[in-house]
Write an enzyme that holds these catalytic residues in place. Structure first.
Site, PDB file in Angstrom:
ATOM      1  N   HIS B 209       0.730  -1.149  -0.069  1.00 27.45           N
ATOM      2  CA  HIS B 209       0.126   0.064   0.071  1.00 27.45           C
ATOM      3  C   HIS B 209       0.872   1.300   0.098  1.00 27.45           C
ATOM      4  CE1 HIS B 209      -3.365  -2.593   1.863  1.00 27.45           C
ATOM      5  NE2 HIS B 209      -3.215  -2.621   0.586  1.00 27.45           N
ATOM      6  N   PHE B 210       0.443   2.213  -0.621  1.00 28.98           N
ATOM      7  CA  PHE B 210       1.287   3.428  -0.840  1.00 28.98           C
ATOM      8  C   PHE B 210       0.353   4.791  -0.908  1.00 28.98           C
ATOM      9  CE2 PHE B 210       1.075   2.013  -5.151  1.00 28.98           C
ATOM     10  CZ  PHE B 210       0.549   3.288  -5.800  1.00 28.98           C
ATOM     11  N   PRO B 380      -1.537   1.302 -10.479  1.00 28.74           N
ATOM     12  CA  PRO B 380      -0.545   1.755 -10.025  1.00 28.74           C
ATOM     13  C   PRO B 380       0.843   0.662 -10.364  1.00 28.74           C
ATOM     14  CG  PRO B 380      -1.771   0.519  -8.438  1.00 28.74           C
ATOM     15  CD  PRO B 380      -2.688   0.539  -9.811  1.00 28.74           C
ATOM     16  N   SER B 387       2.928   4.849 -13.204  1.00 31.48           N
ATOM     17  CA  SER B 387       1.597   4.295 -13.019  1.00 31.48           C
ATOM     18  C   SER B 387       0.718   4.751 -14.246  1.00 31.48           C
ATOM     19  CB  SER B 387       0.811   4.639 -11.879  1.00 31.48           C
ATOM     20  OG  SER B 387       1.532   4.473 -10.742  1.00 31.48           O
ATOM     21  N   HIS B 406      -4.504  -4.923 -12.654  1.00 30.41           N
ATOM     22  CA  HIS B 406      -4.665  -4.239 -11.601  1.00 30.41           C
ATOM     23  C   HIS B 406      -3.170  -3.413 -11.262  1.00 30.41           C
ATOM     24  CE1 HIS B 406      -2.710  -7.011  -9.055  1.00 30.41           C
ATOM     25  NE2 HIS B 406      -2.984  -6.561  -8.007  1.00 30.41           N
TER      26      HIS B 406
END
Lengths: 149, 483
Positions: B209-210, B380, B387, B406
């Site tokens: 996660h970011f 992403p 991205s 994704h």
């Protein structure tokens, strides 16, 4: 003499797969907890990392745990899932367990842990049933568990 | 776990390879991999396609089990997979086909200023975002939501937060499902899941996660970019996270429930993690209600993060810099959708696990403002590369139940990634590319090194050439905040 291995990491592209060992089923479950603890690596007072492994001087917190399941295999996963839930709920990490009752479908025990502010290891989302196994190989119990991270 | 060999796969058109239904007795449909030949060689090294074959054996699955070019080995289902089941003909719902991080997804916000104008404020913006958005394992947020208030968030998602004064109506308009699924049933989310989630709204979590500050580096389709409000050189902020502990607990609770009921439906599964229940059974409906509520929690989470970002931007850049939500998409979710299968209209439960909805122009599910060009698809990449924003297509509707990839997709294990680079070297490499990195976990940073992933440019190229989404813009990172 070299210490007996409690668990080891196995290669997996995205998640964390561990092989857990125990002389008895009880020790296998205890070492399952150790594998989880060594995967999340809590940052806590009185704990330090040596050669990638976390050591804590004591585990002052005691918390009861009770789990039932359909088989010994699913019991292992449901036990680790319950531990993850308690960790997240109380901001604690558990390095040891005193197991009072263990059958193929039930575990009752007391977890011993530490208060945790954050972790330096993996964000374990769940213990999964993926390719789950528990086997007795010679005198040793062996289990394969995959953690979703 | 077994692997699939190359000779099993038949190339049926450019970038589409099929494992026929005859490959294994329990397969109900073929399995299709959408990727280049080079990617396929890589994918065959792990068990991803064997896992896809397992998915192709699920009761009620229709057409094909699909693997996107970012596929990698997961648990039960592969990551980067799509499977649709016919819910009017005993089709199942499988929590493992959605994932523990229910509605893990991506939100993109755009700023009306250029990277050049941002220039001197960049370091301040990075530090302020890092302190305003809690990140890392076990980090909770400032706000606590519990009891009836949390139940309303589970019911109405991001929309409930707007009525509480967080964010704007515009944020909802540009969010998949308008920020909440109407199928949510908060009573099917356990109290322990709710307890885990009560301080987690507005938090990133950890792992991959970011939060990134990015610049729009290249435009591929001027018309669509303009419709999405994206201009070359301007700044965007991308957020990648999900439903945190609440979603993880919901999935664990319901997988356990389904595992204990498998005998009831005489389901024989290739892997216990594929545990499922007929969609219209009590267990199936309970999970769908709980999953939808957890998805709403995730939309509320990203919405709250968007609110914090907006406040930070106001304070660092001035009150007249208005952030706009470009879109918010889920890539771990199950949706009831109508699709045409073998010329027949069907109501399906589409599982997207590491796959993004990519609905075509003209569809009512696409926000009015974007309807002429298709739904924005947010992809992403890795922190050192780039991205993408793509747009949904009719081809995706025809080929893959309106679904596409994704992300970049992992290719190296975390251990291998850590072995291959020291975190300080990685930080220097990223700084050398002009990327500021913020994050407390050195271990986590090394594990997310760009070389641990496939090249997102290759992944998106395959998607574009197959036509299951259209390239619109490429974004490059300026600031990376790692969970």
């Amino acid at each position: 003499m070299e210490d007996k291995k409690d668990f080891e990491f196995i290669e997996h592209t995205a998640d964390i797969k561990v092989k857990i060992y125990g002389d008895t089923l009880k020790q296998l479950f205890q070492n399952g907890l150790v594998a989880l603890f060594q995967t999340v690596l809590p940052k806590a007072k009185g704990c330090f990392i040596r050669e990638g492994r976390e050591f804590c001087s004591s585990f002052p917190i005691a918390r009861k745990i009770s789990v039932t399941s359909g088989t010994k295999e699913t019991l292992l996963i449901d036990f680790l899932s319950e531990v993850l839930c308690l960790m997240d709920t109380y901001d604690e990490a558990y390095g040891e367990i005193n197991i009072q009752i263990l059958s193929d479908t039930e575990l009752v025990g007391t977890l011993h842990g530490i208060p945790v502010a954050s972790y330096r290891g993996e964000d374990v989302k769940a213990a999964t049933y993926h390719e789950l196994s528990i086997d007795k190989v010679g005198d040793t119990w062996e289990a394969i568990v995959t953690f979703d991270v | 776990m077994e692997k699939i060999s190359l000779e099993v796969l038949k190339e049926i058109s450019k970038h589409i390879y099929e494992i026929p239904k005859s490959y294994r007795q329990d397969m109900r449909v073929p399995a299709r991999a959408i990727m280049s030949r080079e990617m396929l060689q890589d994918v065959l090294q792990d068990s991803s396609l064997w896992q896809l074959v397992n998915v192709a054996s699920l009761p009620g699955i229709v057409k094909c089990a699909f693997a996107m070019p970012d596929i990698h080995q997961g648990y039960g289902f592969p990551i980067g997979g799509v499977a649709a089941t016919d819910i009017e003909n005993s089709g199942v719902i499988s929590p493992g086909g959605i994932g523990y991080d229910i509605n893990c997804g991506v939100r993109l916000l755009s700023l009306p200023i250029s990277a050049k104008e941002l220039g001197k404020h960049l370091e301040k913006l990075a530090s302020s975002l890092f302190s305003a958005v809690p990140s890392g394992v076990g980090r909770g947020g400032k706000e606590i939501f519990k009891g009836a208030q949390l139940d309303r968030i589970l019911q109405y998602g991001a929309s409930e937060l707007v009525s509480m004064g967080y964010g704007t109506q515009g944020d909802l308009e540009f969010c998949e499902e308008g920020g909440y699924m109407k199928s949510a049933d908060p009573t099917k989310v356990s109290e322990r899941a709710k307890q885990r989630g009560q301080n987690q709204i507005g938090t990133l979590g950890a792992g991959n996660h970011f939060l990134e500050v990015q610049v729009i580096h290249e435009i591929f389709d001027e018309k669509i970019a303009q419709t999405f409000g994206l201009q070359k050189g301007n700044v965007c902020i991308m957020v990648h996270c999900g439903s945190r502990g609440l979603g993880h607990q919901t999935c664990s609770d319901h997988v356990k429930n389904m595992v204990s009921n498998l005998d009831k439906w005489k389901l024989k599964l290739a892997d216990l993690e594929l545990a499922c229940a007929p969609f219209n059974s009590k267990q199936g409906q309970d999970y769908f209600g709980a999953m939808s509520a957890s998805a709403n929690f995730a939309w509320a989470n990203r919405h709250m993060i968007g609110h914090h970002i907006r406040n930070v931007c106001k304070s660092v850049l001035g009150g007249d810099v208005l952030l706009k939500t470009v879109y918010d998409v889920s890539h771990n979710i199950g949706k009831v959708e109508d699709h045409v299968v073998d010329g027949k209209a069907c109501r399906l439960l589409v599982h997207r696990k590491g796959a993004t909805r990519a609905f075509a122009p003209g569809m009512v599910e696409v926000p009015q403002h974007y309807r002429s060009v298709g739904q924005p698809v947010l992809i992403p990449g890795t922190m050192g590369t780039c991205s993408y924003v793509l747009a949904g297509t009719k081809t995706a509707m025809d080929l893959t139940f309106g679904s596409t990839c994704h992300g970049a997709g992992r290719r190296l294990s975390r251990t291998k990634a850590r072995k291959e680079i020291h975190v300080e070297v990685l930080r220097k490499q990223l700084e050398g590319k002009g990327i500021l990195v913020k994050g407390d976990s050195n271990k986590g940073l090394a594990e997310e090194a760009p070389f641990a992933y496939k090249d997102v440019n290759d992944v998106v190229k395959v998607i574009h050439e197959t036509g299951i989404a259209k390239m619109v813009v490429r974004l490059k990172p300026l600031v990376v905040i790692k969970g």
